[in-house]
Each structure stands twice: as C-alpha cells, then as structure tokens.
Design a protein around this motif. Structure first.
Motif, short mmCIF file in Angstrom:
data_model
loop_
_atom_site.label_atom_id
_atom_site.label_comp_id
_atom_site.label_asym_id
_atom_site.label_seq_id
_atom_site.Cartn_x
_atom_site.Cartn_y
_atom_site.Cartn_z
N MET A 17 1.05 -1.00 -0.10
CA MET A 17 -0.12 -0.08 -0.08
C MET A 17 0.96 1.17 -0.15
N GLU A 18 0.54 2.20 -0.74
CA GLU A 18 1.32 3.53 -0.96
C GLU A 18 0.36 4.56 -0.31
N ASN A 19 1.09 5.86 -0.05
CA ASN A 19 0.50 6.98 0.28
C ASN A 19 -0.21 6.90 1.52
N LEU A 20 0.11 5.86 2.39
CA LEU A 20 -0.66 5.81 3.81
C LEU A 20 -0.16 7.03 4.82
N SER A 21 -1.00 7.53 5.29
CA SER A 21 -0.72 8.50 6.30
C SER A 21 0.00 7.72 7.66
N SER A 22 0.76 8.54 8.25
CA SER A 22 1.50 8.01 9.63
C SER A 22 0.43 7.41 10.68
N LEU A 23 -0.65 7.82 10.79
CA LEU A 23 -1.65 7.38 11.49
C LEU A 23 -2.40 6.14 11.04
N GLU A 24 -2.72 5.99 9.73
CA GLU A 24 -3.32 4.68 9.38
C GLU A 24 -2.05 3.56 9.36
N ALA A 73 -21.05 0.08 7.42
CA ALA A 73 -20.25 1.35 7.18
C ALA A 73 -19.00 1.37 7.42
N PRO A 74 -18.05 1.90 6.46
CA PRO A 74 -16.57 1.87 6.69
C PRO A 74 -16.39 2.43 8.00
N ASN A 75 -15.30 1.75 8.90
CA ASN A 75 -14.87 2.31 10.12
C ASN A 75 -15.84 1.81 11.30
N THR A 76 -16.42 0.71 10.98
CA THR A 76 -17.35 0.34 12.08
C THR A 76 -16.65 -0.49 12.98
N ILE A 77 -16.80 -0.56 14.32
CA ILE A 77 -16.04 -1.16 15.23
C ILE A 77 -17.10 -2.25 16.05
N GLU A 78 -16.62 -3.55 15.72
CA GLU A 78 -17.67 -4.51 16.13
C GLU A 78 -16.84 -4.99 17.44
N SER A 92 -20.15 0.23 16.75
CA SER A 92 -20.00 1.69 16.80
C SER A 92 -19.36 2.04 15.49
N VAL A 93 -19.77 3.37 14.93
CA VAL A 93 -19.03 3.74 13.64
C VAL A 93 -18.10 4.86 13.95
N GLU A 98 -8.17 8.85 14.03
CA GLU A 98 -7.80 9.29 15.60
C GLU A 98 -8.87 8.66 16.44
N ASP A 99 -9.98 8.43 16.19
CA ASP A 99 -11.03 7.95 17.04
C ASP A 99 -11.06 6.49 17.14
N ILE A 100 -10.46 5.90 15.85
CA ILE A 100 -10.43 4.51 15.73
C ILE A 100 -9.14 4.11 16.73
#
Length: 136
Positions: A17-24, A73-78, A92-93, A98-100
């Motif tokens: 994967m290219e162009n990922l932020s440091s956070l991701e 939905a993307p970024n759902t947390i099960e 939760s979504v 940052e929230d994830i």
C-alpha cells in the motif's frame, strides 16, 4: 506518506500500500489480525526497512471470515465476545482514524454495565471493519 508492505514470514509479499498516512500505518501496526481477500492473517511484527514499513504475517489456516459478516459502514468497530461464539454485543461507527486508534488503544471497555478486557484486535479489510475481541 508511507509505503506499507504486508508480507509472509518468508518475505513473500501479500499486499503493498502506498501513500498511507502515519496514523493509518500506526493503526495497521496495532491490530493483531488482518483479513484480506477472505484469508485471516496474524500480525507477527512490524519494522522499517529500505524506505518502507513492513508487517510480517502468518496465515491462520484454521480461521475463516465470519459467517455473520455483513456489509457495514466503513470504520465500524464490532465488539465481539471471544469465548461465547464470537457474537457481536455492540457496534459503533467512528468517523476518524484518531477516534479508531483511541478506541483500539483501550485495554478494556464497559458495555451494559459489564467491563470486558481486550483480548485482541482485527482489521477486516474486506469489509473495512475493526473487530475488538473481548473476554466473555
């Protein structure tokens, strides 16, 4: 922006994967399991080499994606109880990485007045869903 390569322990690449932020990139380092194209992998460690970040993987041959997995939905947390058939007890979504990262960093969560310890974390890339495994 970062380059991240998922690779098997024998150095065979699975995905780059290219162009990922440091956070991701950091969120992906943080999870213990990764689901990609129907295969479950265990994160065996990460490092930086030759200008890119690496995650070493082990294929979990006895594991399969969930039969109850549905589009979400993307970024759902099960939140799943690990020892009780891995059933979902909450969802939760989150709208930001940052929230994830904040939620995934918690050692325990309280749901319906019961506190559960975190056992492990998974990112199901096929569904874009994070799974927080709880004791229970």
């Amino acid at each position: 922006m970062n380059i991240l390569e998922y690779r098997m322990e024998d150095s065979r690449p699975v995905k780059t994967m290219e162009n990922l932020s440091s956070l991701e990139t950091s969120v992906r380092f943080f999870v213990n399991y990764w689901v990609h194209e129907g295969t479950v992998y265990e994160n065996r460690g990460n490092y930086y080499s030759d200008g890119k970040y690496m995650i070493d993987l082990y294929e979990c041959k006895d594991e399969e994606p969930y039969a109850d997995a549905t589009e979400k939905a993307p970024n759902t947390i099960e939140y799943r109880l690990f020892y009780s058939g891995r059933k979902i007890i909450k969802e939760s979504v989150k709208t930001s990485l940052e929230d994830i990262l904040l939620v995934l960093s918690l050692d325990s969560v309280t749901i319906d007045s019961h506190t559960y310890k975190r056992l492990s974390l998974e990112f199901d890339e096929d569904r874009k869903v994070y799974v927080y495994y709880l004791n229970g």
